[in-house]
Design an enzyme around this catalytic site. Structure first.
Site, PDB file in Angstrom:
ATOM      1  N   HIS A 254      -3.574 -10.098  -3.848  1.00 43.51           N
ATOM      2  CA  HIS A 254      -5.022  -9.891  -3.105  1.00 43.51           C
ATOM      3  C   HIS A 254      -5.980  -9.446  -3.895  1.00 43.51           C
ATOM      4  CE1 HIS A 254      -2.286  -9.017   0.600  1.00 43.51           C
ATOM      5  NE2 HIS A 254      -2.329 -10.373   0.474  1.00 43.51           N
TER       6      HIS A 254
ATOM      7  N   ALA B 193       0.914  -1.193   0.024  1.00 46.14           N
ATOM      8  CA  ALA B 193       0.136  -0.191   0.063  1.00 46.14           C
ATOM      9  C   ALA B 193       0.924   1.236   0.164  1.00 46.14           C
ATOM     10  CB  ALA B 193      -1.054   0.018   1.282  1.00 46.14           C
TER      11      ALA B 193
HETATM   12  P1  NAD Z   1       0.633  -1.374   5.150  1.00 46.37           P
HETATM   13  O1  NAD Z   1      -0.224  -0.247   5.349  1.00 46.37           O
HETATM   14  O2  NAD Z   1       0.492  -2.577   6.194  1.00 46.37           O
HETATM   15  O3  NAD Z   1       2.129  -0.952   5.080  1.00 46.37           O
HETATM   16  C1  NAD Z   1       2.622   0.024   4.259  1.00 46.37           C
HETATM   17  C2  NAD Z   1       3.880   0.700   4.736  1.00 46.37           C
HETATM   18  O4  NAD Z   1       4.409   1.852   3.666  1.00 46.37           O
HETATM   19  C3  NAD Z   1       4.131   1.300   5.955  1.00 46.37           C
HETATM   20  O5  NAD Z   1       4.844   0.563   6.674  1.00 46.37           O
HETATM   21  C4  NAD Z   1       4.171   2.672   5.761  1.00 46.37           C
HETATM   22  O6  NAD Z   1       5.529   3.195   6.512  1.00 46.37           O
HETATM   23  C5  NAD Z   1       4.961   2.705   4.204  1.00 46.37           C
HETATM   24  N1  NAD Z   1       4.870   3.787   3.278  1.00 46.37           N
HETATM   25  C6  NAD Z   1       3.586   4.581   3.341  1.00 46.37           C
HETATM   26  N2  NAD Z   1       3.799   5.454   2.231  1.00 46.37           N
HETATM   27  C7  NAD Z   1       5.052   5.501   1.946  1.00 46.37           C
HETATM   28  C8  NAD Z   1       5.857   6.228   0.803  1.00 46.37           C
HETATM   29  N3  NAD Z   1       5.296   7.091   0.253  1.00 46.37           N
HETATM   30  N4  NAD Z   1       7.099   5.620   0.877  1.00 46.37           N
HETATM   31  C9  NAD Z   1       7.684   4.794   1.744  1.00 46.37           C
HETATM   32  N5  NAD Z   1       6.782   3.788   2.321  1.00 46.37           N
HETATM   33  C10 NAD Z   1       5.748   4.425   2.729  1.00 46.37           C
HETATM   34  O7  NAD Z   1       0.521  -2.108   3.753  1.00 46.37           O
HETATM   35  P2  NAD Z   1       0.589  -3.382   3.188  1.00 46.37           P
HETATM   36  O8  NAD Z   1       1.977  -4.275   3.796  1.00 46.37           O
HETATM   37  O9  NAD Z   1       0.534  -3.353   1.785  1.00 46.37           O
HETATM   38  O10 NAD Z   1      -0.566  -4.312   3.718  1.00 46.37           O
HETATM   39  C11 NAD Z   1      -1.900  -3.748   3.566  1.00 46.37           C
HETATM   40  C12 NAD Z   1      -2.923  -4.790   3.097  1.00 46.37           C
HETATM   41  O11 NAD Z   1      -3.892  -3.828   2.554  1.00 46.37           O
HETATM   42  C13 NAD Z   1      -2.459  -5.195   1.650  1.00 46.37           C
HETATM   43  O12 NAD Z   1      -2.534  -6.457   1.583  1.00 46.37           O
HETATM   44  C14 NAD Z   1      -3.269  -4.406   0.561  1.00 46.37           C
HETATM   45  O13 NAD Z   1      -3.956  -5.528  -0.071  1.00 46.37           O
HETATM   46  C15 NAD Z   1      -4.200  -3.725   1.170  1.00 46.37           C
HETATM   47  N6  NAD Z   1      -4.206  -2.254   0.802  1.00 46.37           N
HETATM   48  C16 NAD Z   1      -4.172  -1.879  -0.365  1.00 46.37           C
HETATM   49  C17 NAD Z   1      -4.257  -0.664  -0.727  1.00 46.37           C
HETATM   50  C18 NAD Z   1      -3.975  -0.257  -2.285  1.00 46.37           C
HETATM   51  O14 NAD Z   1      -4.221  -1.154  -3.158  1.00 46.37           O
HETATM   52  N7  NAD Z   1      -3.385   0.859  -2.615  1.00 46.37           N
HETATM   53  C19 NAD Z   1      -4.321   0.478   0.254  1.00 46.37           C
HETATM   54  C20 NAD Z   1      -4.445  -0.083   1.762  1.00 46.37           C
HETATM   55  C21 NAD Z   1      -4.590  -1.312   1.806  1.00 46.37           C
END
Ligand code: NAD
Ligand code: ZN
Length: 248
Positions: free
Chosen positions: A121, A24
């Site tokens: 996912h 994400a």
């Molecule tokens: P997470 O939210 O657990 O972790 C995201 C990480 O990214 C955080 O540790 C944060 O510090 C870091 N981060 C955020 N913005 C950043 C940037 N610009 N540069 C560097 N680092 C940055 O996300 P995850 O591990 O992907 O797990 C979340 C689950 O939720 C996933 O399985 C996904 O399917 C889903 N999800 C997807 C989306 C999407 O598709 N955009 C959004 C939210 C959640």
């Protein structure tokens, strides 16, 4: 800091087969909130388990209410510099594929062919019937929900859900197999924007490292696998990867 960038450049230059792995965090710069950053979605509400979705009208209604509340954000989001840097690594042949936990479709929107994006996912930009797999568009479902209070369901009697994998739902078999194959062939594995706490997805960077690949993690906050990585950059993805790949 600059030494870290030099090291990342060197690792990319000397690699033959890179696999990219995103979460994400790569999409926050496109305006889509992540889950686990401070203020992220899950600091505000708990996820709905798939088993609850299947057995409860209320859970289905709440799931769709949350999804439609996010619709404007998903529809308006466009790929950012981080997505474009990934696309460039694929286009020039350095990276063979991208394994993503994201459900927003922004890697495909950045020009990466479907065949190179492995969605662990699923995808939230459309919906499907859980029984007959008939596809449904979010916009039409939203109109029925908001005007007539109808929770999406299919003519066949099945429940309609976004094409995502929820907690409690089985992982997609093909995608898991392809992700494993790609991981085992990689000599460099680059994680971007994942807290690496969601399994089995977070097992792939571990597998890559155990299999002899170099492991790079680019994430603003520390992750559970930082200790194992060859290089950890606690920096934002867009600037870091954008400058390395020289894309705007
Ligand atoms: P997470 O939210 O657990 O972790 C995201 C990480 O990214 C955080 O540790 C944060 O510090 C870091 N981060 C955020 N913005 C950043 C940037 N610009 N540069 C560097 N680092 C940055 O996300 P995850 O591990 O992907 O797990 C979340 C689950 O939720 C996933 O399985 C996904 O399917 C889903 N999800 C997807 C989306 C999407 O598709 N955009 C959004 C939210 C959640
Ligand atoms: Zn159906």
């Amino acid at each position: 800091m600059d030494n870290d960038l030099d090291e990342l450049s060197r690792l990319i230059d000397t690699a033959d087969r890179i696999v990219l792995f995103t979460g994400a965090g790569i999409s926050t710069e496109s305006g889509i909130p992540d889950f686990r950053s401070p203020g992220g979605v899950w600091t505000k509400m708990a996820p709905i388990d798939f088993r609850d979705f299947m057995r409860s009208d209320d859970a289905r209604r709440e799931t769709w209410k949350r999804r439609f509340a996010m619709e404007d954000v998903f529809r308006e989001a466009a790929p950012n510099r981080g997505h474009r840097a990934c696309a460039e690594l694929i286009r020039c042949g350095k990276a063979t594929s991208i394994i993503t936990q994201n459900i927003d479709g922004l890697h495909q929107d950045s020009g990466i062919p479907d065949s190179k994006v492995i969605e662990l996912h699923g995808n939230t930009t459309y919906a499907h019937c859980l029984d007959c797999k008939q596809r449904y568009e979010i916009h039409a479902l939203r109109v029925d929900f908001e005007q007539d209070n109808i929770v999406p369901n299919c003519a066949c009697g099945g429940w309609v859900k976004t094409a995502t994998i929820s907690f409690g739902q089985a992982m997609p078999i093909d995608e898991m197999r392809r992700a494993e194959q790609e991981t085992l062939l990689a000599d460099l594995f680059i994680v971007m924007g994942s807290s690496l706490v969601v399994y089995p997805a977070a097992g792939f960077p571990e597998l890559a490292k155990r299999n002899g690949a170099s492991l790079v993690i680019i994430n603003r906050e520390a992750t559970g696998l930082d200790r194992m990585a060859d290089l950890v950059l606690h920096r934002s993805i867009g600037d870091t990867m954008g400058s390395i790949m020289q894309v705007e």
